[in-house]
Design a protein around this motif. Structure first.
Motif, PDB file in Angstrom:
ATOM      1  N   PRO A  94       0.814  -1.232   0.000  1.00 52.19           N
ATOM      2  CA  PRO A  94       0.000   0.000   0.000  1.00 52.19           C
ATOM      3  C   PRO A  94       0.843   1.276   0.000  1.00 52.19           C
ATOM      4  O   PRO A  94       0.482   2.261  -0.650  1.00 52.19           O
ATOM      5  N   VAL A  95       1.968   1.277   0.718  1.00 51.66           N
ATOM      6  CA  VAL A  95       2.826   2.464   0.761  1.00 51.66           C
ATOM      7  C   VAL A  95       3.463   2.712  -0.604  1.00 51.66           C
ATOM      8  O   VAL A  95       3.578   3.865  -1.050  1.00 51.66           O
ATOM      9  N   ASN A  96       3.871   1.660  -1.291  1.00 53.51           N
ATOM     10  CA  ASN A  96       4.437   1.812  -2.638  1.00 53.51           C
ATOM     11  C   ASN A  96       3.411   2.401  -3.605  1.00 53.51           C
ATOM     12  O   ASN A  96       3.743   3.265  -4.429  1.00 53.51           O
ATOM     13  N   ARG A  97       2.166   1.928  -3.495  1.00 59.07           N
ATOM     14  CA  ARG A  97       1.103   2.482  -4.350  1.00 59.07           C
ATOM     15  C   ARG A  97       0.865   3.944  -4.019  1.00 59.07           C
ATOM     16  O   ARG A  97       0.648   4.767  -4.913  1.00 59.07           O
ATOM     17  N   LEU A  98       0.895   4.280  -2.738  1.00 58.40           N
ATOM     18  CA  LEU A  98       0.724   5.669  -2.309  1.00 58.40           C
ATOM     19  C   LEU A  98       1.816   6.550  -2.899  1.00 58.40           C
ATOM     20  O   LEU A  98       1.538   7.641  -3.429  1.00 58.40           O
ATOM     21  N   GLN A  99       3.049   6.104  -2.826  1.00 55.28           N
ATOM     22  CA  GLN A  99       4.171   6.893  -3.340  1.00 55.28           C
ATOM     23  C   GLN A  99       4.066   7.097  -4.851  1.00 55.28           C
ATOM     24  O   GLN A  99       4.313   8.197  -5.363  1.00 55.28           O
ATOM     25  N   LYS A 100       3.687   6.056  -5.580  1.00 55.17           N
ATOM     26  CA  LYS A 100       3.559   6.172  -7.035  1.00 55.17           C
ATOM     27  C   LYS A 100       2.481   7.184  -7.411  1.00 55.17           C
ATOM     28  O   LYS A 100       2.646   7.971  -8.355  1.00 55.17           O
ATOM     29  N   ARG A 101       1.381   7.175  -6.678  1.00 50.99           N
ATOM     30  CA  ARG A 101       0.307   8.122  -6.968  1.00 50.99           C
ATOM     31  C   ARG A 101       0.751   9.556  -6.689  1.00 50.99           C
ATOM     32  O   ARG A 101       0.427  10.479  -7.450  1.00 50.99           O
ATOM     33  N   LEU A 102       1.475   9.748  -5.595  1.00 51.50           N
ATOM     34  CA  LEU A 102       1.960  11.092  -5.275  1.00 51.50           C
ATOM     35  C   LEU A 102       2.965  11.576  -6.315  1.00 51.50           C
ATOM     36  O   LEU A 102       2.948  12.749  -6.720  1.00 51.50           O
TER      37      LEU A 102
END
Length: 508
Positions: A306-314
């Motif tokens: 989930p954190v990796n997905r969050l970073q990619k979106r940001l």
């Protein structure tokens, strides 16, 4: 148009009648929020204005304080005391009085709220552990109640088939009413003493398992109801009906249990994530997006994906609020939802990221540890209730089947030797008329009666298991599937076993 109860299965079972436990958790949440936003050095009016916009009973009381000061000219110390006098819950009243005293003496708000948060963590921990201890005692008591009430039904079945006890239907209804009362009383007590908590959030964005379970429930639950009704009407064997119910509920239950296990791991790891992210942002005086780039993703374990997905979106320039909303929603956790929002709101207001990370991490980790302690008790109860359910159901069916075979054998023998028995009947002692030998028992009714008792016992054990364990309500389908399967196996195998034993004892 789909019916509302099919659209949303994850209703909150315990929200309305567990006010005391909900109040303690609500106080912990709002104090964590207050102590976090207080690090931003904003005005007292602003603190109360923002806090009054949150959910929960405490937020409503804080809103009353804010309105008294804004609209009627009260100072905060007096307003807190006025609202405290109208408050019924002792924990909330004590907090408002202490808050009033702090304002009256000029104590630093940030320091006071930080101390209150730490105090509330201790109070909530003691309350939760007390509830867990009560849960442990009452799960043992529930098992004892089951054994006692099943013994009563067993004695009733034997007495009915051996002795003439008057109206069998009336006696059966009385015994059944006693059984239902005792069993569901035990279920209710477990429900009342179990610690209150909300594991899954109510946001529109769900975890993959929650989405899957919700979609399956919309299709499977109507099919389950229609299929069960048809099978009952056409007179299918009870064990087949139970087996079908177990098979239909299994997919929803498995998805729900899988989601619960993931949420448990994520709730443990959110404290590490918030504390590490806050420390990096505070030390480097950087934004959260920059801090995420320097965060070791391996350190957050189950939250790595989930954190990796969050970073990619940001990185892709998506609105940060949308990115964080999807991050929270896809975890499926109410704890992550609440404390992540506290973390973000406090930082948006200009709070100290390091202090905010420490406060939110401390509170979230405390709750996650308490849930782990509850799991030790509830898992032991589940390991007990499954074999206990199989044994109790098996005992009832075994007794019924033995008496059924015995009654049929006696009736058959009396029919074959009617002439000899007729002559000997005149010489039998008068006391023999009390025995129900040679018929007189409605075996079809008794068979249905035993099946209904097994069904009620299954439902009661499903509810007791769910209330003891907690978690999302899709797990109710898992326990229902498991116990209906056990009941089906018992209903199918025990009669065969009982018949074989009776046949051997009677010499074929």
């Amino acid at each position: 148009m789909e019916m509302r109860f099919m659209k949303k299965i994850d209703f909150d079972i315990g929200r309305q009648i567990k006010e005391d436990q909900a109040m303690m958790l609500d106080l912990l949440n709002i104090l964590t929020y207050l102590s976090s936003i207080a690090t931003a050095n904003i005005s007292r009016n602003r603190i109360f204005e923002i806090a009054s916009q949150q959910d929960g009973i405490t937020a409503k009381s804080l809103k009353k304080v804010y309105l008294l000061t804004r609209n009627y000219g009260y100072d905060y110390a007096t307003a807190c005391r006025v609202v405290a006098e109208e408050t019924h819950h002792p924990a909330l009243k004590d907090f408002l009085i202490r808050l009033s005293n702090a304002f009256g003496t000029g104590e630093d708000e940030e320091k006071f709220l930080r101390g209150e948060t730490e105090r509330m963590v201790e109070v909530y921990t003691n309350k939760y552990l007390s509830d867990v201890e009560s849960l442990k005692k009452w799960t043992d008591g529930y098992a004892a109640l089951l054994v006692s009430v099943i013994l009563i039904i067993a004695v009733f079945l034997i007495s009915t088939m051996l002795f003439k006890m008057g109206d069998t239907v009336l006696m059966s209804l009385l015994a059944g009413a006693l059984f239902c009362f005792v069993t569901f009383f035990g279920v209710y007590v477990i429900y009342r003493v179990a610690p209150y908590e909300r594991m899954t959030h109510s946001l529109e964005i769900k975890s993959e398992e929650q989405e899957l379970a919700r979609k399956m429930s919309r299709v499977i639950l109507p099919i389950l109801g229609i299929t069960a009704l048809i099978l009952v009407v056409i007179g299918v064997e009870p064990w087949i009906i139970f087996l079908v119910l177990a098979a239909l509920l299994a997919p929803i239950g498995v998805a729900g249990m899988k989601d619960c296990k993931k949420i448990e791991k994520r709730d443990f790891d959110i404290s590490t994530f918030l504390k590490s992210l806050g420390t990096i942002a505070g030390t480097a005086e950087a934004t959260l997006r920059v801090a995420l780039e320097h965060l070791d993703k391996k350190s957050v374990a189950s939250l790595e994906e989930p954190v990796n997905r969050l970073q990619k979106r940001l990185i892709n320039g998506i609105n940060p609020k949308i990115c964080w909303r999807y991050f929270v929603g896809e975890t499926g956790s109410e704890l992550i939802n609440r404390f992540t929002n506290v973390f973000l709101d406090a930082i948006d207001l200009g709070g100290n990221p390091t202090k905010i990370g420490e406060v939110t991490a401390h509170s979230s980790l405390g709750i996650a540890i308490l849930r782990a302690k509850r799991k030790l008790v509830s898992s032991g109860f589940i390991n007990l209730v499954i074999p206990l359910h199989a044994t109790m159901s098996g005992v009832l069916i075994f007794i019924y089947r033995i008496m059924f075979s015995f009654n049929n054998s006696i009736a058959r023998m009396m029919e074959e030797h009617s002439t000899e028995i007729g002559g000997a009947a005149e010489q039998m002692p008068a006391g023999m008329s009390y025995f129900n030998i040679g018929g007189g028992v409605d075996l079809a009714f008794i068979a249905k009666y035993v099946t209904i008792i097994v069904l009620v016992l299954t439902i009661a054990n499903v509810l007791a298991s769910k209330f003891a364990v907690g978690g999302n309500n899709y797990t109710l389908c898992f326990y229902a599937s498991l116990l209906f399967f056990v009941s089906a196996i018992v209903l199918f195998t025990v009669p065969l076993f009982a018949d074989s034993i009776f046949t051997m004892q009677m010499g074929g």
